[in-house]
Design a protein around this motif. Structure first.
Motif, short mmCIF file in Angstrom:
data_model
loop_
_atom_site.label_atom_id
_atom_site.label_comp_id
_atom_site.label_asym_id
_atom_site.label_seq_id
_atom_site.Cartn_x
_atom_site.Cartn_y
_atom_site.Cartn_z
N MET A 1 24.71 -11.05 -22.12
CA MET A 1 23.80 -12.04 -22.67
C MET A 1 22.45 -11.90 -21.95
O MET A 1 22.39 -11.72 -20.75
N ALA A 2 21.40 -12.03 -22.70
CA ALA A 2 20.05 -11.92 -22.15
C ALA A 2 19.58 -13.27 -21.59
O ALA A 2 20.32 -14.25 -21.59
N VAL A 3 18.36 -13.29 -21.15
CA VAL A 3 17.77 -14.52 -20.61
C VAL A 3 17.81 -15.60 -21.68
O VAL A 3 17.47 -15.37 -22.84
N THR A 4 18.27 -16.77 -21.29
CA THR A 4 18.34 -17.92 -22.18
C THR A 4 17.37 -18.98 -21.67
O THR A 4 17.32 -19.24 -20.48
N VAL A 5 16.61 -19.57 -22.57
CA VAL A 5 15.68 -20.63 -22.19
C VAL A 5 16.39 -21.97 -22.39
O VAL A 5 16.89 -22.27 -23.47
N PHE A 6 16.45 -22.76 -21.32
CA PHE A 6 16.97 -24.11 -21.40
C PHE A 6 15.77 -25.05 -21.42
O PHE A 6 14.73 -24.74 -20.83
N GLN A 7 15.89 -26.20 -22.05
CA GLN A 7 14.75 -27.09 -22.23
C GLN A 7 15.19 -28.53 -22.09
O GLN A 7 16.31 -28.89 -22.47
N SER A 8 14.32 -29.35 -21.54
CA SER A 8 14.55 -30.78 -21.41
C SER A 8 13.23 -31.50 -21.61
O SER A 8 12.17 -30.97 -21.30
N THR A 9 13.30 -32.71 -22.15
CA THR A 9 12.12 -33.55 -22.32
C THR A 9 12.38 -34.89 -21.65
O THR A 9 13.43 -35.50 -21.87
N SER A 10 11.43 -35.34 -20.85
CA SER A 10 11.55 -36.63 -20.17
C SER A 10 10.44 -37.56 -20.66
O SER A 10 9.27 -37.19 -20.62
N THR A 11 10.84 -38.75 -21.09
CA THR A 11 9.90 -39.71 -21.68
C THR A 11 9.94 -41.01 -20.90
O THR A 11 11.02 -41.58 -20.69
N LEU A 12 8.77 -41.47 -20.47
CA LEU A 12 8.66 -42.75 -19.79
C LEU A 12 8.92 -43.86 -20.80
O LEU A 12 8.28 -43.93 -21.84
N LYS A 13 9.89 -44.73 -20.47
CA LYS A 13 10.24 -45.83 -21.36
C LYS A 13 9.53 -47.11 -20.94
O LYS A 13 8.94 -47.79 -21.76
N GLU A 14 9.63 -47.46 -19.65
CA GLU A 14 8.95 -48.64 -19.11
C GLU A 14 9.00 -48.56 -17.60
O GLU A 14 9.95 -48.02 -17.03
N ALA B 1 18.22 -33.34 -23.50
CA ALA B 1 18.42 -31.90 -23.64
C ALA B 1 19.44 -31.72 -24.75
O ALA B 1 20.50 -32.37 -24.73
N ARG B 2 19.11 -30.90 -25.71
CA ARG B 2 19.93 -30.76 -26.91
C ARG B 2 20.17 -32.15 -27.49
O ARG B 2 19.22 -32.89 -27.66
N GLN B 3 21.40 -32.54 -27.76
CA GLN B 3 21.66 -33.87 -28.34
C GLN B 3 22.07 -34.89 -27.28
O GLN B 3 22.55 -35.96 -27.60
#
Length: 150
Positions: free
Chosen positions: A1-14, A22-24
């Protein structure tokens, strides 16, 4: 398997409450009350420690059969030293951990030499442990600033 990009998003709520996805999957991240949060979830540095422990545990589960090591129980304790005065800009000290320690707890009837070889392999193949031990090139891709429409 080649390089895999993992991703995450962080959102300020309050306040300092953040939702990271990340994903679902989603996780709530917060600070303890003494650091201005509501203690709704782990803080980011606790999450980093948890990520190391989880990675070690998953690597052990992944490679146990390869080393012919079975176990009835497996858990990893992780702790680290962090001077929060660095984060709070109260002292000229680094804001990150100065040391992280972990201990693997294993209930197994396998011989000690097999366990030692197994755990050495797990340690050398844990992506989180490798990243912490060897560093990573951290690259800011700038900021995307949006002006609200009136």
């Amino acid at each position: 398997m080649a390089v895999t990009v993992f991703q995450s998003t962080s959102t300020l709520k309050e306040n300092v409450l953040v939702e990271s996805t990340a994903r679902q999957h989603a996780i709530t991240i917060d600070e303890p009350k003494q650091l201005g949060g509501t203690d709704t979830g782990m803080n980011p540095v606790e999450l980093l420690l948890a990520a190391l422990g989880a990675c070690q545990t998953i690597a052990a589960q992944t490679f146990a059969k390869k080393f012919d090591v079975s176990y009835e129980e497996l858990y990893v304790e992780v702790e680290g030293d962090l001077d929060i005065d660095g984060f709070l800009d109260k002292a000229d000290v680094r804001p990150g951990f100065s040391e992280i320690r972990y201990k693997v707890h294993l209930t197994s009837q396998a011989p000690q030499d097999k366990i030692d070889a197994f755990l050495a392999f797990v340690e050398s193949h844990c992506p989180v442990g490798d990243t912490l031990a060897n560093g990573v090139k951290l690259v800011s891709q700038g900021a995307v600033v949006t002006t609200p429409q009136l």
